[in-house]
Each structure stands twice: as C-alpha cells, then as structure tokens.
Write a protein that holds these residues in place. Sequence first.
Motif, PDB file in Angstrom:
ATOM      1  N   PRO A 121     -13.219 -11.283  13.921  1.00  0.00           N
ATOM      2  CA  PRO A 121     -12.017 -11.356  13.195  1.00  0.00           C
ATOM      3  C   PRO A 121     -11.391 -12.581  14.039  1.00  0.00           C
ATOM      4  N   GLY A 122     -11.442 -12.348  15.131  1.00  0.00           N
ATOM      5  CA  GLY A 122     -10.308 -13.737  16.062  1.00  0.00           C
ATOM      6  C   GLY A 122     -11.046 -14.261  16.160  1.00  0.00           C
ATOM      7  N   ASN A 123     -12.196 -15.052  16.276  1.00  0.00           N
ATOM      8  CA  ASN A 123     -13.038 -16.241  15.872  1.00  0.00           C
ATOM      9  C   ASN A 123     -13.081 -16.760  15.163  1.00  0.00           C
ATOM     10  N   VAL A 124     -12.975 -15.848  13.723  1.00  0.00           N
ATOM     11  CA  VAL A 124     -13.477 -16.371  12.486  1.00  0.00           C
ATOM     12  C   VAL A 124     -11.703 -17.204  12.432  1.00  0.00           C
ATOM     13  N   THR A 126      -8.934 -17.809  14.385  1.00  0.00           N
ATOM     14  CA  THR A 126      -8.790 -19.532  15.175  1.00  0.00           C
ATOM     15  C   THR A 126      -9.493 -20.079  14.945  1.00  0.00           C
ATOM     16  N   MET A 127     -10.638 -19.788  13.842  1.00  0.00           N
ATOM     17  CA  MET A 127     -10.995 -21.027  14.015  1.00  0.00           C
ATOM     18  C   MET A 127     -10.615 -21.756  12.532  1.00  0.00           C
ATOM     19  N   ILE A 128     -10.217 -21.328  11.924  1.00  0.00           N
ATOM     20  CA  ILE A 128      -9.094 -21.580  10.803  1.00  0.00           C
ATOM     21  C   ILE A 128      -8.466 -22.430  11.004  1.00  0.00           C
ATOM     22  N   ARG A 129      -7.741 -21.945  11.403  1.00  0.00           N
ATOM     23  CA  ARG A 129      -6.250 -21.887  12.276  1.00  0.00           C
ATOM     24  C   ARG A 129      -6.720 -23.044  13.042  1.00  0.00           C
ATOM     25  N   THR A 130      -7.370 -23.483  13.965  1.00  0.00           N
ATOM     26  CA  THR A 130      -7.748 -24.960  14.408  1.00  0.00           C
ATOM     27  C   THR A 130      -8.545 -25.775  13.215  1.00  0.00           C
ATOM     28  N   ALA A 131      -9.597 -25.413  12.615  1.00  0.00           N
ATOM     29  CA  ALA A 131      -9.568 -26.639  11.118  1.00  0.00           C
ATOM     30  C   ALA A 131      -8.061 -27.295  10.946  1.00  0.00           C
ATOM     31  N   ASP A 132      -7.080 -26.102  10.541  1.00  0.00           N
ATOM     32  CA  ASP A 132      -5.847 -26.382   9.682  1.00  0.00           C
ATOM     33  C   ASP A 132      -4.687 -27.949  10.375  1.00  0.00           C
ATOM     34  N   ALA A 133      -5.655 -27.501  12.191  1.00  0.00           N
ATOM     35  CA  ALA A 133      -4.881 -28.381  12.882  1.00  0.00           C
ATOM     36  C   ALA A 133      -5.501 -29.815  13.252  1.00  0.00           C
ATOM     37  N   ALA A 134      -6.791 -29.738  13.239  1.00  0.00           N
ATOM     38  CA  ALA A 134      -7.718 -30.380  13.482  1.00  0.00           C
ATOM     39  C   ALA A 134      -7.501 -31.845  12.072  1.00  0.00           C
ATOM     40  N   GLY A 135      -6.864 -30.663  10.549  1.00  0.00           N
ATOM     41  CA  GLY A 135      -6.726 -32.081   9.426  1.00  0.00           C
ATOM     42  C   GLY A 135      -8.748 -31.980   8.539  1.00  0.00           C
ATOM     43  N   LEU A 136      -9.073 -30.423   9.134  1.00  0.00           N
ATOM     44  CA  LEU A 136      -9.949 -30.967   8.792  1.00  0.00           C
ATOM     45  C   LEU A 136      -9.843 -30.307   6.804  1.00  0.00           C
ATOM     46  N   SER A 146     -16.654 -12.150   8.782  1.00  0.00           N
ATOM     47  CA  SER A 146     -15.827 -11.600   9.061  1.00  0.00           C
ATOM     48  C   SER A 146     -14.528 -12.027   7.704  1.00  0.00           C
ATOM     49  N   ASP A 147     -13.964 -10.993   6.641  1.00  0.00           N
ATOM     50  CA  ASP A 147     -13.246 -11.529   5.581  1.00  0.00           C
ATOM     51  C   ASP A 147     -12.280 -11.737   5.986  1.00  0.00           C
ATOM     52  N   TYR A 149      -8.901 -11.322   5.046  1.00  0.00           N
ATOM     53  CA  TYR A 149      -7.882 -10.364   4.977  1.00  0.00           C
ATOM     54  C   TYR A 149      -7.365  -9.481   5.666  1.00  0.00           C
ATOM     55  N   SER A 150      -8.401  -9.355   5.794  1.00  0.00           N
ATOM     56  CA  SER A 150      -8.722  -7.686   7.464  1.00  0.00           C
ATOM     57  C   SER A 150      -7.316  -8.236   8.017  1.00  0.00           C
ATOM     58  N   THR A 151      -6.419  -7.630   8.963  1.00  0.00           N
ATOM     59  CA  THR A 151      -5.195  -7.487   9.406  1.00  0.00           C
ATOM     60  C   THR A 151      -5.691  -8.894  11.019  1.00  0.00           C
ATOM     61  N   LYS A 152      -7.103  -8.075  11.371  1.00  0.00           N
ATOM     62  CA  LYS A 152      -6.640  -9.128  12.194  1.00  0.00           C
ATOM     63  C   LYS A 152      -7.217 -10.530  11.825  1.00  0.00           C
ATOM     64  N   VAL A 153      -7.797 -11.122  11.422  1.00  0.00           N
ATOM     65  CA  VAL A 153      -7.859 -12.381  10.690  1.00  0.00           C
ATOM     66  C   VAL A 153      -6.926 -13.096  10.256  1.00  0.00           C
ATOM     67  N   LEU A 154      -5.862 -12.427   9.600  1.00  0.00           N
ATOM     68  CA  LEU A 154      -4.683 -12.686   9.340  1.00  0.00           C
ATOM     69  C   LEU A 154      -3.631 -13.840  10.104  1.00  0.00           C
ATOM     70  N   ARG A 155      -3.821 -12.064  11.026  1.00  0.00           N
ATOM     71  CA  ARG A 155      -2.786 -12.609  11.731  1.00  0.00           C
ATOM     72  C   ARG A 155      -3.240 -14.346  12.701  1.00  0.00           C
ATOM     73  N   ALA A 156      -4.505 -14.038  13.346  1.00  0.00           N
ATOM     74  CA  ALA A 156      -5.227 -15.002  14.173  1.00  0.00           C
ATOM     75  C   ALA A 156      -5.207 -16.267  13.082  1.00  0.00           C
TER      76      ALA A 156
END
Length: 257
Positions: A121-124, A126-136, A146-147, A149-156
Amino acid sequence: MKEILSTKNTTIKEFKKLHKKKYREENQQYMIEGFHLIEEAAKAGAKIEWILFNQRGKTEWSDWLETQPENLFIYVSEEVLESLSELPTPQGMIAIVKMPDDKKKIDLSGGWLLLDNVQDPGNVGTMIRTADAAGLSGVILGEGSSDIYSTKVLRAMQGSNYHLPVIRKPLAEVIDRFKEAKVPVYGTELNPEAVAYQQITKSEQYALIMGNEGQGVAAKFLEKTDKNIYIPIKGAAESLNVAIAAGILMYHLQNND
C-alpha cells in the motif's frame, strides 16, 4: 446535526465495515481520516456523504465546518472516533465518501503510470503521489495492485487521487490501446535487451509500467512494450524500491521543459 455516542450504534458498525475492501465495493463508499485529506476531497468536489467529528475536531476545524452542509455532520464521542480510526492517534475527524465512477474513457495524452501487481500500500500510494507531483496525466492499476481506498494507500497518496485520474483496468487491454495510438510503452526490467533509462528520449506521450516488488513486471506485458528500461546501480545495493525507481523514471520521461 446527528449525534452518536455509542460504539454499538448500527450506523457506526456499518461505517466500520468500510475498513474491508469487500464492503467498500458493495457500498461504493470509503473512509478518509484527518482534516487534510477531507479538505482535499471537498476541494476536488468528491461526494462526501458524512463528516464525523468529536470535540477536538469541532474545536480545531470549526471555521471549515461552518462552510460545509450541516446535514452531513455527525457529532461523535471520542470512543466512537477511536473505534473507527486506524491511526495510533485519531485526528478528530473522519469522512465517508462516495467512490467515483471508474468507467470513464481514458484520454491517452501525456504520461501514464501503469502498475502491475504492486501490492504494498505504501508503494502504491507513494507512486500515485509522485505521478501527481511530476505532472503525469494519470495512473492505471492492473490486476493484483493494492486497493487505493485502503487506509494505508489513502494516507500515502495524501490527496493526490483527487488531482489526477486513478483507474483500475486490465493492463493487457490498456497496453493494446496505447500501442494502437502509437504511444510508446516502456517496461522496467534488467535484461540484455533492456536499455538504461538515460537513453530514452522524452516525449509528450508515453506509458510506463512498474511491476511487483519481488517479481517485477509480468513477462506477458514486457513482450508488448516498445522498450524495456532499467536504472543503473552504482553502489552495492541489489535493487531500488519500486516507488523510488518509479519516481526517477517518471521525472526523466516527463517532458516538463
């Protein structure tokens, strides 16, 4: 404004079920916790169905609450909030949010990150957050990932899922669409045919596939790519964390000049 002070309340029991993927999918709802994530959801126009807060939440974020529809409010006891929270220290506010429609047509323009069976979940997140930051343009989650909508992914993700499309679709279907549109598709693999990422020229459109933490990208997808790339290792480490690797590659490939 509703008030619920008992953890045995039927509504609270139903909300608590949202910690499990099965019930999230059945109800098409998910739970977010903490003022920052709730504010991001509201700013993005996500359909917030309930806002639960205890005395701390009411005190600390009273100005923001005054801007929200009161019919969404449920005042809860500290005990109730703790029973719903998955954090060591609850932050005083939880929201129940409606899942967005995941059947929208994908616009192939720009850069896209494709995740193949990324399970942590942390990797998923983090990658979504980085994609956002990089302008994808968006992220596509394939089978086994990983889903979100799980708490860990949402936090990351820290709210990045409200800034760009995050779509769950079979990768074989998606890769074929990119190929038909002549969009270059890059896999990630260390083999004799792969090239160092620095050799790849930036382009306006591309798709980058990142794979499972232990097994990498599935062979069936690597066979479909235009080129498979790798990150040279300079030190003694055997490999990079998949989220770190994704960040390096996304910032290299993204044509932000």
